[in-house]
Design a protein around this motif. Structure first.
Motif: not given
Length: 139
Positions: A6-10
């Motif tokens: 999971l990539r953190p939302k910008a």
């Protein structure tokens, strides 16, 4: 098991700092703007003991040498009353009626010759000026 990472939302860029800068610039330019027209020359008004403020829409300047100025019209010498003609025309344009309440403010330097100031008053009266005030500073 294979889990996706999971990539953190910008985070979206905030525009609040930019709005703050724009308002600060707006305030700066409003504060540094010249609201009143510049005086044709610098005068040091005489002092008085009364603190009644002068009111009026037309300001006639007389410098220490007796030269008369009004808005952007300045006399060339003490005998040149082109500024007086300009203030008379402005007065007549503002007034028009014989019972006009427009006040002409005379802002004379404290070193101005009395003859130069006294020469103005009959000419203003001839033009129909009914009210004239001398601007002074409170001691």
């Amino acid at each position: 098991m294979n889990f996706e990472e999971l990539r953190p939302k910008a985070n979206a860029e905030s525009i609040i700092p930019m709005i703050n800068v724009v308002f600060l610039l707006l305030i700066f330019f409003l504060m540094s703007a010249e609201i009143a027209p510049p005086e044709p020359f610098q005068v040091a008004p005489p002092s008085a003991t009364l603190d009644t403020p002068a009111s009026g829409e037309l300001i006639l300047f007389v410098d220490a040498e007796g030269i008369v100025g009004f808005e952007d019209v300045v006399g060339r010498n003490t005998e040149d009353l082109a500024a007086l003609d300009a203030i008379v025309q402005s007065y007549l344009a503002l007034c028009g009626a014989p019972d006009c309440d427009v006040i002409v403010r005379i802002r004379a330097d404290q070193q101005a010759p009395a003859q130069a100031v006294a020469r103005l008053l009959p000419k203003l009266a001839e033009a129909g000026v009914r009210k004239a005030e001398f601007v002074t500073v409170v001691q």
